[in-house]
Motif scaffolding. Sequence first.
Motif, PDB file in Angstrom:
ATOM      1  N   ARG A 145       0.070   0.842  -3.133  1.00 27.54           N
ATOM      2  CA  ARG A 145      -0.505  -0.393  -2.591  1.00 27.54           C
ATOM      3  C   ARG A 145       0.306  -0.821  -1.375  1.00 27.54           C
ATOM      4  NH1 ARG A 145      -0.062  -6.164  -3.504  1.00 27.54           N
ATOM      5  NH2 ARG A 145       1.762  -5.767  -4.803  1.00 27.54           N
ATOM      6  N   TYR A 146      -0.394  -1.016  -0.282  1.00 32.24           N
ATOM      7  CA  TYR A 146       0.245  -1.462   0.948  1.00 32.24           C
ATOM      8  C   TYR A 146       0.408  -2.972   0.919  1.00 32.24           C
ATOM      9  CZ  TYR A 146       0.786  -2.618   5.900  1.00 32.24           C
ATOM     10  OH  TYR A 146       1.223  -3.129   7.093  1.00 32.24           O
ATOM     11  N   VAL A 147       1.644  -3.425   1.169  1.00 31.48           N
ATOM     12  CA  VAL A 147       1.957  -4.853   1.181  1.00 31.48           C
ATOM     13  C   VAL A 147       2.433  -5.210   2.584  1.00 31.48           C
ATOM     14  CG1 VAL A 147       3.349  -6.695   0.182  1.00 31.48           C
ATOM     15  CG2 VAL A 147       2.625  -4.757  -1.248  1.00 31.48           C
ATOM     16  N   ILE A 174       4.966   0.144   1.201  1.00 32.87           N
ATOM     17  CA  ILE A 174       4.035   0.709   0.220  1.00 32.87           C
ATOM     18  C   ILE A 174       4.742   0.759  -1.130  1.00 32.87           C
ATOM     19  CG2 ILE A 174       2.713   2.735  -0.460  1.00 32.87           C
ATOM     20  CD1 ILE A 174       2.335   3.358   2.496  1.00 32.87           C
ATOM     21  N   GLU A 175       4.109   0.157  -2.130  1.00 32.46           N
ATOM     22  CA  GLU A 175       4.644   0.156  -3.482  1.00 32.46           C
ATOM     23  C   GLU A 175       3.889   1.175  -4.322  1.00 32.46           C
ATOM     24  OE1 GLU A 175       4.058  -3.886  -4.636  1.00 32.46           O
ATOM     25  OE2 GLU A 175       5.844  -4.621  -3.569  1.00 32.46           O
ATOM     26  N   PHE A 176       4.609   1.903  -5.169  1.00 32.81           N
ATOM     27  CA  PHE A 176       4.000   2.949  -6.002  1.00 32.81           C
ATOM     28  C   PHE A 176       4.953   3.262  -7.137  1.00 32.81           C
ATOM     29  CE2 PHE A 176       6.676   4.785  -2.818  1.00 32.81           C
ATOM     30  CZ  PHE A 176       7.240   5.911  -3.372  1.00 32.81           C
ATOM     31  N   SER A 184       9.311   1.893  -3.662  1.00 36.57           N
ATOM     32  CA  SER A 184       8.638   1.399  -2.469  1.00 36.57           C
ATOM     33  C   SER A 184       9.225   2.081  -1.245  1.00 36.57           C
ATOM     34  CB  SER A 184       8.759  -0.125  -2.343  1.00 36.57           C
ATOM     35  OG  SER A 184      10.081  -0.507  -2.058  1.00 36.57           O
ATOM     36  N   PRO A 221      -4.923   1.733   5.078  1.00 32.68           N
ATOM     37  CA  PRO A 221      -5.165   1.172   3.744  1.00 32.68           C
ATOM     38  C   PRO A 221      -6.597   0.655   3.599  1.00 32.68           C
ATOM     39  CG  PRO A 221      -3.113   0.330   4.678  1.00 32.68           C
ATOM     40  CD  PRO A 221      -3.823   1.056   5.780  1.00 32.68           C
ATOM     41  N   ASP A 224      -8.389  -3.559  -0.038  1.00 33.28           N
ATOM     42  CA  ASP A 224      -7.535  -4.142  -1.085  1.00 33.28           C
ATOM     43  C   ASP A 224      -6.096  -3.640  -1.017  1.00 33.28           C
ATOM     44  OD1 ASP A 224      -7.884  -1.550  -1.888  1.00 33.28           O
ATOM     45  OD2 ASP A 224      -8.584  -2.019  -3.918  1.00 33.28           O
ATOM     46  N   GLY A 225      -5.763  -2.902   0.048  1.00 29.60           N
ATOM     47  CA  GLY A 225      -4.412  -2.399   0.215  1.00 29.60           C
ATOM     48  C   GLY A 225      -4.144  -1.043  -0.406  1.00 29.60           C
ATOM     49  N   THR A 226      -5.145  -0.466  -1.061  1.00 28.91           N
ATOM     50  CA  THR A 226      -4.954   0.826  -1.726  1.00 28.91           C
ATOM     51  C   THR A 226      -4.702   1.936  -0.699  1.00 28.91           C
ATOM     52  OG1 THR A 226      -6.400   0.159  -3.545  1.00 28.91           O
ATOM     53  CG2 THR A 226      -6.005   2.517  -3.266  1.00 28.91           C
TER      54      THR A 226
END
Length: 267
Positions: A145-147, A174-176, A184, A221, A224-226
């Motif tokens: 997920r991109y923040v 990016i969190e994963f 991240s 992304p 929704d940031g995916t």
Amino acid sequence: MSIQNTVDLEAFRRDWDNWHRWHETVRADRHGFLAITGLHFLSGSPERFVDAPGAWSAGPDGVVVELADGEELAVGGATVRGRYAFGVIPERGGVNAVAGDAVIEVARRGGHHIVRPRHPEYATRLNYRGTPAFPPDPRWAVPGRYVPFAQPRPTTVGSVVEELRHVYEAPGRIEFDIDGQPLSLTAFDGHRPGTLTILFTDATSGVTTYAANRSLQVDAPAADGTVILDFNRATNLPCAYTDFATCPLPPAENRLPVAVEAGERIP
């Protein structure tokens, strides 16, 4: 978590094979990084180099070359002789001048003006036999997920050239997770609008993969940031092949504590 349970394995491997062949073709281009014969930092005093015509210098107004009688370059399709001013070159920008079969890259890196001649017959390019890689595995196509940050963050990173520094705008992270471990990575702007570039190291760095860095391109992304971090497409930067590169090092927070056994290995 990965996408491994939702893909056609044969198609996944075929797509990776096609991508890898294309990437190798680009890497071995006759005027690519494997063809570079020198990395010359310019000063205010004109200096000649064995692998490029002219005497080169740089100052507040940019790069200047003084071509002697019988020397010429082609810049933008036009032949130039005598004194030629390239003007101010922006950071990470560059101009290519042609000298016979060679291309003379005139660029600015880390605040320094440089000249990097590229000769197709250079031994590093002619002797190149490809880069080994881990077999493609959907396990390493990791959803994330991109923040975005509230504002892009200027981020200073080191370089494989001692005392050289690069500054990049980091728009977000990016969190994963890998095997249940939350991770991240700070992201920089990618080569195309909306895309992202990741510079990272991991527990394989210096063991089975290049020690200094690897690079991963990430598609823009979703709303929704995916995003998908497809580590199968992690590539070596040019500094893995030549001493004449100015490649950036990853930011400190991009040193992953896990072993990412995917992508390109040590050349």
